[in-house]
Scaffold this motif. Structure first.
Motif, short mmCIF file in Angstrom:
data_model
loop_
_atom_site.label_atom_id
_atom_site.label_comp_id
_atom_site.label_asym_id
_atom_site.label_seq_id
_atom_site.Cartn_x
_atom_site.Cartn_y
_atom_site.Cartn_z
N MET A 54 0.92 -1.10 0.12
CA MET A 54 -0.02 0.00 0.09
C MET A 54 1.05 1.06 -0.02
O MET A 54 0.73 2.20 -0.92
N TRP A 55 1.49 1.53 1.08
CA TRP A 55 2.51 2.69 1.27
C TRP A 55 3.64 2.84 0.48
O TRP A 55 4.10 3.99 0.08
N LEU A 56 4.52 1.83 0.16
CA LEU A 56 5.53 2.08 -0.68
C LEU A 56 5.38 2.14 -2.06
O LEU A 56 5.81 2.74 -2.52
N GLU A 57 4.25 1.76 -2.38
CA GLU A 57 3.92 1.82 -3.72
C GLU A 57 3.25 3.15 -4.07
O GLU A 57 3.49 3.99 -5.00
N SER A 58 2.76 3.62 -3.16
CA SER A 58 2.14 5.09 -3.03
C SER A 58 3.30 6.14 -3.13
O SER A 58 3.31 7.20 -3.90
N VAL A 59 4.54 5.79 -2.40
CA VAL A 59 5.71 6.67 -2.26
C VAL A 59 6.31 6.65 -3.71
O VAL A 59 6.65 7.85 -4.28
N ARG A 60 6.28 5.59 -4.44
CA ARG A 60 6.84 5.36 -5.82
C ARG A 60 6.11 6.16 -6.74
O ARG A 60 6.54 6.98 -7.40
N THR A 61 4.76 6.20 -6.47
CA THR A 61 3.65 6.94 -7.51
C THR A 61 3.92 8.41 -7.23
O THR A 61 4.07 9.13 -8.25
N ALA A 62 4.06 8.84 -6.01
CA ALA A 62 4.38 10.21 -6.00
C ALA A 62 5.60 10.69 -6.49
O ALA A 62 5.53 11.91 -6.81
N PHE A 63 6.58 10.13 -6.38
CA PHE A 63 7.85 10.50 -6.82
C PHE A 63 7.67 10.46 -8.41
O PHE A 63 8.16 11.36 -8.88
N ILE A 64 7.02 9.47 -8.97
CA ILE A 64 7.01 9.47 -10.30
C ILE A 64 6.17 10.60 -10.99
O ILE A 64 6.48 11.43 -11.80
N MET A 65 5.00 10.92 -10.10
CA MET A 65 4.22 12.35 -10.43
C MET A 65 5.07 13.49 -10.36
O MET A 65 4.86 14.44 -11.24
N ALA A 66 5.64 13.62 -9.21
CA ALA A 66 6.40 14.78 -9.10
C ALA A 66 7.30 15.11 -10.02
O ALA A 66 7.66 16.29 -10.70
N VAL A 67 7.99 14.02 -10.64
CA VAL A 67 9.29 14.23 -11.67
C VAL A 67 8.50 14.50 -13.01
O VAL A 67 9.02 15.52 -13.61
#
Length: 665
Positions: A54-67
């Motif tokens: 749940m949360w590790l994939e959310s962190v990965r998605t947030a990083f990709i979106m920010a970039v």
């Protein structure tokens, strides 16, 4: 934790209800008849993936979106800065609005991802039943994947850097379906859970195979035939990860510890000791009978000789130059056009030669630096490389940051491949790999697989040729009886190879054709300019003169390059004709294609799915044929060919390859 303890208790109750030292197989597996209706079975234990899903994939998605958002808004912000619209109070307000809006979008997207992951996590789990593995997923569209244990061919795992830090990984269960099927992927399980799952799947498979063999022979199944059968659902992992029936000869001896290592093995051992935040305790997965790693020399040369290094360096350099040019034109606008005109005018001066020389040297230095950095990256990807024989399985793991574990049963190995690139041939080294049946994989990590995964199961990326027999004897002795008496291609193959490689498919020949056409075009342009037929003004005449001067120099360089490539093509054709051959004996076939690089593929006769010969009119006139042998290696099969084999040799091979054909002693 409570579920696992409850499973251990159930296993102990079942063990107490059976005689000591004996595992009873299902009655239907032995006799094929069930005398009484089976009692209702208890529901299987649900094994959920780790909560980091749940949360590790959310962190990965947030990083990709920010970039992505930063990249998308970068050019806009640069344009606003160049126009001066960000100056003063209004500019600050505009910048704050853009930043706040971007942050709001990122927060909303991450919140949606978190909610979606939370809901899907509750519906993502697997069960390990008596006959099959089942994976459940989906919230609105429910999906249930059943994998019978007999269909399990390999259980691989991968872990990105972030996953490895937290001790989780992604498990892929390959059912050898080729291109038609996809590997069953279980995401975000702990390292302990992955090892447990792999052991359970193999133990169930070995038990069912033993029971099936006993039923086929109409003999009672002894305890030794099914020892190592997986316990009931929810039971603890057995101390031995493999059934004795899956143990290779010599597996009872102490494991062979690698006699050599490299500096990156220290980091890999540290990774393994730390394990990760949620990795769990290690599990005994069986006895290792043979194992080796990479030396410092092999590690560095494997990274340095990686053929992708130069390509990545050039792609990175070109992408950087194009991005810099685009940035200049976005910022300076019309000023950049005047700069280009000034550069064209400067190109005709003598000082331009010194500038071109300096730029050329700088480009060479940049390419070399990028090549070295790419080689270091390849070394890191090979870090912690280990290949081992464990029972009837061959296992390979590698990757210091992004870790990959691959394994294959010996009976699923389709071929042994020895590859020598030009650099490896000069140094006397090769790449050793095993061809195996692969299933498709549509996970995100699959698109980022390294070269090891893309070339089958690489069991050594950079090894001396004289060590190949030793490695094969220790790792896969089933391939020890390879043929030695080779049959070369037909003598006429040399002439045909020179024509085919240097003319029909020759880069030097066709580059020469293009250079001739370019020289004719420059000659026509010069003649038209001298006659005044183009009606050019002074500036256009100056530009045409620069084009003719520059084009003449490029034609000279192109002619030299075309001659060099043409000679290289001829030499490659000669080397191919001298070194290409095939061989076969009572068990194996071997095909070698030479040249500047060399590839030798050996495969068992029983693994040949389809064998045929083919000849075109020119080959029939020359008395040659093309051999084609297809195995199930890869995703959808692999066909190995050898061109211009003598017709009599080809017919003898066809007689050997057909069912019931001649057997060569």
């Amino acid at each position: 934790m409570s579920d696992s303890r409850r499973g251990e208790g159930e296993a102990q109750v079942q063990a107490q209800s059976q005689p000591q030292g004996q595992v009873q197989p299902p009655a239907a597996a032995v006799s094929g008849v069930v005398p009484f209706p089976s009692p209702p079975q208890a529901p299987l234990q649900k094994h959920h993936v780790h909560h980091s899903y749940m949360w590790l994939e959310s962190v990965r998605t947030a990083f990709i979106m920010a970039v992505m958002i930063v990249i998308a808004n970068f050019s806009t912000l640069v344009g606003l800065m160049a126009d001066g619209e960000l100056d003063g109070l209004s500019g600050g307000v505009l910048l704050a609005l853009v930043g706040g809006g971007t942050l709001f979008i990122i927060v909303v997207v991450v919140a949606i991802v978190v909610v979606a992951r939370l809901v899907s996590y509750k519906h993502l789990y697997f069960t390990v039943g008596p006959d099959e593995f089942t994976l459940y997923s989906g919230v609105f569209n429910k999906k249930r994947v059943h994998v019978p244990y007999q269909r399990v061919q390999s259980v691989d795992q991968r872990a990105t850097l972030l996953q490895r830090i937290f001790g989780v990984c992604t498990v892929a269960i390959d059912t050898a379906g080729g291109a038609a099927n996809k590997a069953v992927v279980v995401p975000y399980v702990t390292k302990q859970q992955a090892e447990w799952l792999r052991t359970e799947l193999y133990n169930h498979k070995n038990a069912l195979i033993a029971a099936s063999s006993a039923a086929a022979s109409a003999a009672p199944v002894s305890a030794s035939a099914v020892t190592g059968a997986a316990p009931a659902a929810g039971a603890a992992v057995p101390a031995s990860g493999l059934a004795p029936s899956a143990t290779a000869p010599g597996a009872g001896a102490p494991p062979v510890v690698p006699t050599s290592g490299n500096v990156l093995d220290i980091g890999d051992r540290a990774w393994n000791e730390v394990g990760g935040l949620f990795a769990g305790a290690p599990i005994d997965t069986g006895q290792v009978s043979y194992e080796y790693g990479l030396t410092n020399k092999e590690l560095f040369l494997a990274g340095l000789s990686n053929t992708t290094s130069v390509g990545l360096s050039m792609v990175g350099l070109i992408a950087g130059i194009l991005q810099l040019v685009g940035f200049v034109f976005d910022v300076f606008g019309d000023t950049a056009d005047s700069m280009v005109e000034g550069a064209l005018a400067y190109a005709g001066s003598q000082a331009a030669a010194y500038l071109i020389g300096g730029v050329t040297v700088a480009i060479i230095v940049i390419v070399v630096v990028l090549w070295v950095l790419s080689a270091l990256g390849s070394c890191i990807s090979y870090g912690g490389f280990k290949a081992r024989r464990r029972g009837q399985r061959i296992e390979v793991e590698y990757g210091l940051l992004q870790h990959t574990y691959q394994g294959v049963s010996v009976d699923r190995v389709q071929s042994v491949v020895i590859k020598q690139s030009f650099i490896r041939r000069l140094l006397g080294y090769c790449e050793l790999s095993l061809g195996k049946i692969d299933a498709a994989d549509d996970t995100d990590d699959a698109t980022r697989k390294g070269s090891l995964a893309q070339q089958g199961l690489v069991i050594h990326p950079f090894v001396k040729m004289n060590r190949v027999p030793e490695i094969l004897a220790g790792l896969i002795p089933e391939f020890a009886d390879l043929p030695r008496e080779t049959k070369p291609v037909a003598p006429v193959a040399l002439r045909r190879a020179v024509v085919r490689r240097s003319v029909l498919y020759g880069g030097g020949f066709w580059l020469g054709v293009c250079i001739v056409l370019a020289a004719w075009g420059l000659s026509w342009l010069g003649a038209q300019a001298e006659m005044g037929a183009l009606a050019l003004d002074a500036e256009e005449t100056y530009l045409v003169g620069l084009v003719l001067t520059f084009g003449s120099g490029m034609v000279i360089i192109g002619v030299v390059l075309a001659v060099i490539l043409f000679v290289v093509d001829i030499v490659g054709a000669v080397l191919w004709a001298r070194e290409s051959s095939f061989a076969y004996n009572h068990r194996f076939m071997q095909i070698s294609n030479g040249g500047f690089s060399r590839e030798t593929i050996s495969f068992p006769r029983q693994k040949i799915q389809f064998g045929c010969t083919r000849s075109n009119p020119l080959q029939r006139r020359a008395g040659t044929d093309t051999l084609m042998a297809t195995t199930a290696a890869g995703s959808g099969g692999t066909t190995t060919t050898l061109i211009d084999v003598a017709h009599d040799d080809a017919m003898a091979w066809l007689d050997w390859v057909k069912p019931g054909g001649n057997v060569v002693k």
